[in-house]
Enzyme design. Structure first.
Site, mmCIF file in Angstrom:
data_model
loop_
_atom_site.group_PDB
_atom_site.id
_atom_site.type_symbol
_atom_site.label_atom_id
_atom_site.label_comp_id
_atom_site.label_asym_id
_atom_site.label_seq_id
_atom_site.Cartn_x
_atom_site.Cartn_y
_atom_site.Cartn_z
ATOM 1 C CD1 TRP A 177 -1.840 -1.555 2.639
ATOM 2 C CD2 TRP A 177 -3.762 -0.419 2.809
ATOM 3 N NE1 TRP A 177 -2.777 -2.412 3.144
ATOM 4 C CE2 TRP A 177 -3.972 -1.735 3.268
ATOM 5 C CE3 TRP A 177 -4.823 0.485 2.831
ATOM 6 C CZ2 TRP A 177 -5.212 -2.163 3.718
ATOM 7 C CZ3 TRP A 177 -6.048 0.042 3.284
ATOM 8 C CH2 TRP A 177 -6.239 -1.259 3.718
ATOM 9 C CD GLU A 209 1.702 -3.089 7.989
ATOM 10 O OE1 GLU A 209 1.283 -3.668 8.999
ATOM 11 O OE2 GLU A 209 1.609 -3.590 6.850
ATOM 12 C CD GLN A 219 -5.857 -5.046 18.455
ATOM 13 O OE1 GLN A 219 -6.915 -5.659 18.482
ATOM 14 N NE2 GLN A 219 -4.781 -5.487 19.058
ATOM 15 C CE1 TYR A 269 2.954 -7.563 10.849
ATOM 16 C CE2 TYR A 269 2.094 -5.463 11.635
ATOM 17 C CZ TYR A 269 2.195 -6.427 10.661
ATOM 18 O OH TYR A 269 1.558 -6.258 9.462
ATOM 19 C CG ASP A 298 0.090 -10.511 11.260
ATOM 20 O OD1 ASP A 298 0.393 -11.694 10.946
ATOM 21 O OD2 ASP A 298 -0.706 -9.821 10.589
#
Ligand code: SF4
Length: 365
Positions: free
Chosen positions: A35, A48, A53, A131, A149
């Site tokens: 990306w 994103e 997580q 974020y 973050d």
């Protein structure tokens, strides 16, 4: 004592020098992630959301596949939510992808097929917190906004030796101000990604690599020989051992009884085998009584048999043992409760506990 914002302010000249050293390091050591080669705001947005997580290595294997299936905002909005969830299967945290889909639908409903270009406008869409809106606006559109973050919080908490939790209160403001100070002259997309990269690959939670860090000569935590003592976080809440009981009802057509988790709560919108509330293990709850209460709540009649299997999993501060019992149920479907073949239920998105139980059931039923 909470750190004062001014006390930790980074002077402009120092900010420029920190940014410059960081960008030199990033140019040399940044990981080559798919990306990062993309200029497509939609693709950057998807990356994103996937990266929240979920480990970079997992996302690297799935990002292009998702874009091949849903190549732009229009294609994503046109897809059924069940198909989007199925493509996301295994990446976890399904609320993220439901918000991604809802945001695409909202944009198409407004008659636009491009993302808005500013963090302030992005913030108004489902799933865009501080974020994500900062990351997409800076990386895709070059807006001079920070993207803070957990990695970035940790890096600044150490650089400045903040004696408070950088995710809260004044310490959070200090981190935000530091990120803004570094952005002052630097190219926002590179600077924000470089900060995240430093936290992800060098200034890592347990064993920071200070000897290879571009900021090692100016880092206060390093000077105190206490890098691993930062960031200061509140002591974790004690986990509680709890039990819940799960009803496994099956009909002659091989379908099982599933219910959809309600909006707003944990695992909202996912499907599960009906399960009771949590009971402290120490209270020695009675499975038959607990499942009878659940049956009443769901307006069903159940005969409860012996346990089939149990699985363990964790949610925030609960360690849960879910005990699955076979039940006989002859009632039909109603809102939020359906007889569904397990293969189909998987494509709709299952809770982790139900997915684990289903994995074990074929050999048990
Ligand atoms: Fe983190 Fe060490 Fe670099 Fe300080 S010197 S920012 S603690 S890696």
């Amino acid at each position: 004592m909470s750190p004062g914002v001014n006390q930790h302010a980074i002077p402009p000249r120092q900010a420029r020098s920190l940014a410059s050293d960081l960008l030199d390091w990033y140019a040399e050591y940044a990981r080559d992630l798919p990306w990062r080669r993309s200029q497509d705001p939609y693709g950057i947005w998807v990356s994103e959301v996937m990266l929240q997580q979920t480990r970079v290595e997992v996302v690297a294997g799935r990002w292009q596949k998702f874009l091949d299936r849903f190549p732009d905002i229009e294609a994503l909005a046109a897809a059924a939510e069940a198909d989007v969830l199925a493509e996301w299967a295994g990446l976890g945290y399904y609320r993220r992808v439901r918000s991604l889909h809802r945001a695409a639908c909202e944009l198409v409903d407004r008659g636009v097929t491009e993302l808005p270009r500013s963090a302030a406008e992005l913030r108004l869409l489902p799933g865009f917190g501080a974020y994500t809106s900062g990351a997409v606006a800076s990386i895709a559109f070059g807006e001079r906004v920070p993207a803070v973050d957990g990695n970035v919080e940790r890096v600044f908490a150490r650089l400045l030796a903040l004696d408070a939790d950088p995710a809260k209160g004044d310490a959070k403001k200090v981190v935000h101000a530091a990120a803004v100070a570094l952005l002052d002259r630097a190219e926002p997309a590179d600077l924000n990604q470089a900060l995240m990269e430093l936290g992800a690959t060098v200034c890592t939670p347990r064993s920071p690599g200070c000897e290879v860090c571009p900021w090692s000569g100016r880092c206060r935590a390093r000077a105190l020989d206490a890098a691993a003592d930062y960031p200061r976080r509140p002591a974790p809440r004690r986990t509680e051992e709890v039990l819940c009981f799960v009803a496994v009802a099956r009909d002659h057509a091989g379908r099982m009884l599933f219910r959809q988790r309600p909006e707003g709560g944990h695992n909202a919108g996912l499907w599960e085998l009906p399960s009771t509330d949590f009971h402290p293990v120490a209270s020695e709850p009675d499975p038959v009584g607990a499942l009878a209460n659940l049956a009443r709540e769901l307006e069903r009649k159940w005969n409860v048999a012996d346990p089939l299997t149990k699985v363990r999993h964790s949610i925030t501060h609960h360690r849960i043992t879910a005990v699955a019992h076979a039940v006989q149920d002859a009632s039909g479907s109603k809102d939020g409760i359906e007889w569904i073949r397990p293969e189909e239920a998987r494509t709709r998105g299952l809770t982790a506990a139900t997915a684990k139980i289903l994995d074990r059931l074929p050999t048990l039923l």
